[in-house]
Design a protein around this motif. Structure first.
Motif, PDB file in Angstrom:
ATOM      1  N   ASP A 221       2.306   1.895  -3.448  1.00 61.16           N
ATOM      2  CA  ASP A 221       1.302   2.399  -4.391  1.00 61.16           C
ATOM      3  C   ASP A 221       1.055   3.899  -4.231  1.00 61.16           C
ATOM      4  O   ASP A 221       0.841   4.607  -5.213  1.00 61.16           O
ATOM      5  N   TYR A 222       1.090   4.378  -2.986  1.00 60.64           N
ATOM      6  CA  TYR A 222       0.579   5.731  -2.752  1.00 60.64           C
ATOM      7  C   TYR A 222       1.557   6.718  -2.135  1.00 60.64           C
ATOM      8  O   TYR A 222       1.292   7.917  -2.150  1.00 60.64           O
ATOM      9  N   ARG A 223       2.689   6.266  -1.587  1.00 61.62           N
ATOM     10  CA  ARG A 223       3.478   7.197  -0.798  1.00 61.62           C
ATOM     11  C   ARG A 223       4.931   7.361  -1.231  1.00 61.62           C
ATOM     12  O   ARG A 223       5.562   8.358  -0.864  1.00 61.62           O
TER      13      ARG A 223
ATOM     14  N   GLU B 139      -7.890  11.575  -2.101  1.00 58.74           N
ATOM     15  CA  GLU B 139      -9.184  11.191  -2.676  1.00 58.74           C
ATOM     16  C   GLU B 139     -10.279  12.043  -2.026  1.00 58.74           C
ATOM     17  O   GLU B 139     -10.655  11.812  -0.868  1.00 58.74           O
TER      18      GLU B 139
ATOM     19  N   ILE C 206      -9.600   0.764  -1.796  1.00 60.76           N
ATOM     20  CA  ILE C 206     -10.068   2.146  -1.890  1.00 60.76           C
ATOM     21  C   ILE C 206     -11.206   2.269  -2.902  1.00 60.76           C
ATOM     22  O   ILE C 206     -12.186   2.988  -2.668  1.00 60.76           O
TER      23      ILE C 206
ATOM     24  N   SER D 156       0.821  -1.209   0.000  1.00 60.83           N
ATOM     25  CA  SER D 156       0.000   0.000   0.000  1.00 60.83           C
ATOM     26  C   SER D 156       0.853   1.255   0.000  1.00 60.83           C
ATOM     27  O   SER D 156       0.525   2.249  -0.661  1.00 60.83           O
TER      28      SER D 156
ATOM     29  N   MET E 139      -3.243   9.583  -0.631  1.00 63.46           N
ATOM     30  CA  MET E 139      -4.096   9.197  -1.761  1.00 63.46           C
ATOM     31  C   MET E 139      -4.818  10.397  -2.369  1.00 63.46           C
ATOM     32  O   MET E 139      -5.174  10.370  -3.541  1.00 63.46           O
TER      33      MET E 139
ATOM     34  N   THR F 210      -5.331  -0.479  -3.869  1.00 60.88           N
ATOM     35  CA  THR F 210      -6.127   0.230  -4.874  1.00 60.88           C
ATOM     36  C   THR F 210      -7.551  -0.319  -4.927  1.00 60.88           C
ATOM     37  O   THR F 210      -8.528   0.435  -4.993  1.00 60.88           O
TER      38      THR F 210
END
Length: 291
Positions: free
Chosen positions: A103-105, A248, A226, A100, A246, A223
């Motif tokens: 993917d995002y940070r 979002e 979320i 995770s 993220m 992903t």
């Protein structure tokens, strides 16, 4: 005694089968058997007991394996040091990261590192077994959740991150700013599968309060989790900084009162591993990035 002999011996120990080990090494089985017998003659002790088609390691074999692994590791450290000196910081750096977070940070950190070390080939591996990968020398450096002390590791604390309940803007609880921990039993959740680090952390926390999450769907992809939360299939429980990264706008974060769960992040590497200048720089940049 040659390095190739030690490498061939290690391959036989891993397979406990001469034919499979020979295939792995790209040599014939008779050649490999002959090399092992020559090694045993040189050492003066049997390294394997041969029982029919099966082989098992002797006590001497186990002792020799331990020292072989150390010698091969020291040789690789020497090669790494010389390569850094010879190639002006060229080389390869392998980093283990939880899925995770990769993917995002991690993108800003990776871009920053590449800017300073454009000649270094950086490989980032997504895994829930970062600790094991570091111990098995599959990655040079790991970024993982804090675990039990281990003398084989150098551990540097990075940060502590609060877990929050995450729901869609269309969820019935979307307007709430906080909930009590026991209210988590009343919401359907979408979570990582059991055994994943973050899932285990949250599950253990809930067990302290006498309940389990009502998980209606599991997926190993952050992903996907979320996307399912945005579709209002259920809520999820994730670290707040991860949700911030993220970006979002359709997600809502609800704080958990009553001593919320935290994960404690650290960067780790083997204590006996040679660290190049680029590896040391990556560690420094990671500390600064998470702090």
């Amino acid at each position: 005694m040659e390095i190739r002999q030690m490498e061939n011996f290690i391959a036989v120990c891993e397979e406990l089968h001469f034919t499979r080990a020979a295939e792995k090494l790209g040599i014939s089985q008779p050649t490999l058997s002959q090399q092992i017998r020559a090694l045993e003659d040189e050492l003066g002790v049997p390294l394997f007991d041969r029982v029919g088609k099966k082989i098992v390691m002797t006590q001497a074999g186990n002792l020799y394996l331990e020292h072989c692994v150390q010698m091969i590791r020291h040789l690789q450290n020497t090669r790494d040091a010389l390569a850094e000196f010879r190639n002006d910081q060229r080389g390869r750096l392998v980093i283990g990261v939880l899925p995770s977070d990769l993917d995002y940070r991690m993108t800003p950190l990776l871009v920053n590192f590449h800017t300073q070390f454009p000649k270094v080939q950086l490989k980032v591996v997504s895994s829930v077994y970062v600790l094991n990968q570091v111990l098995e020398n599959e990655v040079d450096i790991g970024i993982d959740v804090t675990s039990a002390p281990d003398d084989r590791l150098v551990r540097i604390s990075l940060c502590s991150e609060e877990y929050v309940l995450v729901v869609s803007e269309n969820h019935d609880w979307a307007e709430r700013s906080s909930i009590g921990i026991r209210e988590l039993r009343d919401i359907q959740t979408v979570m990582f599968p059991e055994g994943f680090t973050g899932r285990e952390l949250v599950d253990n926390y809930c067990r302290k309060y006498g309940f389990s999450l009502n998980t209606i769907m599991e997926t190993s992809s952050a992903t996907s989790i979320i996307s399912l939360v945005k579709a209002n299939v259920g809520g999820t429980v994730l670290p707040y900084p991860l949700i911030q990264a993220m970006n979002e706008p359709t997600l809502r974060c609800i704080r958990i009162t009553d001593d919320p769960p935290y994960r404690h992040f650290e960067i780790i590497h083997r204590s006996d591993r040679f660290l190049t200048k680029s590896a040391k720089a990556f560690i420094e940049k990671t500390i600064a990035y998470f702090n």
